[in-house]
Design an enzyme around this catalytic site. Structure first.
Site, short mmCIF file in Angstrom:
data_model
loop_
_atom_site.label_atom_id
_atom_site.label_comp_id
_atom_site.label_asym_id
_atom_site.label_seq_id
_atom_site.Cartn_x
_atom_site.Cartn_y
_atom_site.Cartn_z
N HIS A 1 -25.26 176.38 -10.11
CA HIS A 1 -23.96 177.31 -9.53
C HIS A 1 -25.56 178.32 -9.12
O HIS A 1 -26.57 178.14 -9.83
CB HIS A 1 -24.12 177.87 -10.88
N GLU B 1 -26.67 181.57 -10.96
CA GLU B 1 -27.38 181.66 -12.01
C GLU B 1 -28.34 181.68 -12.58
O GLU B 1 -28.82 181.69 -12.31
CB GLU B 1 -26.16 182.36 -13.05
N CYS C 1 -19.50 182.13 -15.19
CA CYS C 1 -18.51 180.82 -16.02
C CYS C 1 -19.09 181.30 -17.42
O CYS C 1 -19.94 181.45 -17.87
CB CYS C 1 -18.35 179.68 -15.47
N CYS D 1 -23.11 179.61 -17.60
CA CYS D 1 -23.59 180.41 -16.96
C CYS D 1 -23.83 181.63 -17.46
O CYS D 1 -24.85 182.32 -17.80
CB CYS D 1 -22.97 180.88 -15.37
N ARG E 1 -15.95 176.04 11.68
CA ARG E 1 -15.85 174.96 11.09
C ARG E 1 -16.97 175.08 9.83
O ARG E 1 -16.47 173.92 8.81
CB ARG E 1 -16.26 174.17 12.09
N ASP F 1 -6.37 164.61 22.89
CA ASP F 1 -7.58 165.54 23.27
C ASP F 1 -8.45 164.17 22.59
O ASP F 1 -9.99 164.34 23.16
CB ASP F 1 -7.97 166.81 22.66
N ARG G 1 -20.93 170.82 15.61
CA ARG G 1 -21.74 170.57 16.27
C ARG G 1 -23.26 171.33 16.70
O ARG G 1 -24.05 171.42 18.00
CB ARG G 1 -21.31 169.52 17.70
N SER H 1 2.95 162.70 10.18
CA SER H 1 4.22 162.38 9.57
C SER H 1 4.52 160.68 10.16
O SER H 1 4.97 159.65 8.99
CB SER H 1 5.56 162.90 10.43
N GLY I 1 -2.34 171.47 17.28
CA GLY I 1 -1.37 172.65 18.74
C GLY I 1 -0.68 173.39 18.26
O GLY I 1 -0.20 174.28 17.33
#
Length: 362
Positions: free
Chosen positions: A47, A49, A72, A81, A181, A197, A204, A220, A295
């Protein structure tokens, strides 16, 4: 706190299921000298801290800790922490926001105060909530933050009538998209886009290969072929396929053998994976931030369900016309009051293109 917030952003996309946190240790008695910096490490630990205290060493004693999220107070895979800060002898803690996780939820602040540490809460709160909006949603609503990314022409088209889409936007805009991304835990597309596609969906950008998100396909009936790039590289980059109960068992086995993770979720009225159930499944697996790249049908489904928290809308300076493929499929909106509404939060030029950023209007 500004520095701590900047450090926290480094963790976006690579620390799930944990929040992205930043911590800066300052010694007021040494002219406000910064003695330690830390941010949540890939995989969610160590973490922030702990990282900052490790860099500060003995200089942490008497320091002020600027932390973007409440430390935490529970024992998980690492010690609390809050206890680490107390043991290091800090004198003051400035915390941006409380942690909504029921395992913490104010307990870290109480533990610090009980140990004699002066605690202040609220500095940088808005920015801290924005950074961890996905983590907060996962904890409080059982779903990740959803950002819809669209790259379209001026008239809102993403491909010609013949299906040609490479490339609507230019190189600079595409690089920015790869940066998005890298800052999300997962990237999602519909099977139609996957079939049309054969995308790779990895980041990248140079030096950020390891920041590629989990690739999620809404499929599905499991039409995705095992030879496609997503399945063929599933052992290199995590690939999760969301299907419904009527999916072909043979196709499930073939995709699983290729290395993909096939996840069955409840189907909606249209026979496709129910979005609420799908997002709950992703959240249950630790995902806090999802980038939906298309899409048009998947984008429309997300908008129709009111699940699009943010938009990243790229516009290229060209026009394709009404016979081209729309960025958003039918929404069945009969009145303006029913239309999904957003407020603009920013925008800038990307070479010849433009990106505009929005968040859902409450």
């Amino acid at each position: 706190m500004g520095a701590a917030l900047a450090l926290a952003r480094r963790g976006l996309g690579c620390v799930w299921p944990n929040p992205a946190v930043g911590c800066v240790l300052v010694r007021p008695d040494l002219g406000d000298r910064v003695v330690g910096r830390g941010w949540t490490q890939p995989g969610g630990r160590p973490h922030a801290e702990t990282e900052a205290l490790g860099r500060a060493g003995d200089l942490a004693r008497g320091a002020t800790a600027y932390v973007t999220l409440e430390p935490c107070a529970h024992v998980g895979k690492t010690p609390p922490c809050a206890d680490a800060l107390i043991a290091a002898g800090i004198g003051r803690a400035v915390v941006a926001v409380e942690d909504p996780d029921p395992r913490v939820a104010g307990r870290g602040l109480v533990r610090l105060r009980d140990a004699g540490v002066a605690v202040e809460v609220g500095l940088g709160a808005a920015a801290a909530r924005d950074i961890n909006a996905g983590f907060f949603l996962r904890v409080t609503a059982g779903r990740p933050l959803v950002t819809v990314k669209v790259a379209a022409t001026l008239d809102g088209r993403i491909a010609t009538a013949a299906g040609e889409s490479r490339w609507i936007t230019g190189e600079v805009a595409r690089a920015f998209g790869h940066g998005l991304r890298a800052h999300h835990d997962a990237i999602a597309i519909g099977v139609g886009t996957a079939l049309a596609d054969d995308p790779d969906l990895r980041c990248r950008l140079p030096g950020l290969d390891e920041r590629s998100p989990v690739r999620v396909v809404f499929d599905s009936r499991l039409r995705l072929p095992p030879a496609c790039r997503l399945a063929a590289t599933a052992r290199e980059t995590a690939t999760w396929i969301l299907c419904c109960e009527k999916a072909d068992p043979a196709a499930r086995q073939a995709l699983t053998e290729a290395g993909a993770v096939v996840i069955q979720v409840a189907s909606g009225a249209d026979g496709r994976p129910d979005l609420t159930a799908a997002l709950a499944e992703l959240a249950g697996r630790g995902i806090t931030r999802v980038l939906v790249e298309g899409g048009g049908r998947l984008v429309a489904s997300v908008l129709r369900a009111g699940l699009a928290d943010r938009l990243a809308w790229f516009r290229a300076p060209r026009v394709l016309g009404g016979d081209a493929v729309p960025a958003v499929a039918e929404l069945a909106v009969t009145g303006l009051a029913e239309a999904p509404a957003f407020e603009r939060t920013g925008g800038f030029d990307l070479g010849p293109d433009v990106v505009e950023l929005f968040r859902r209007k409450e």
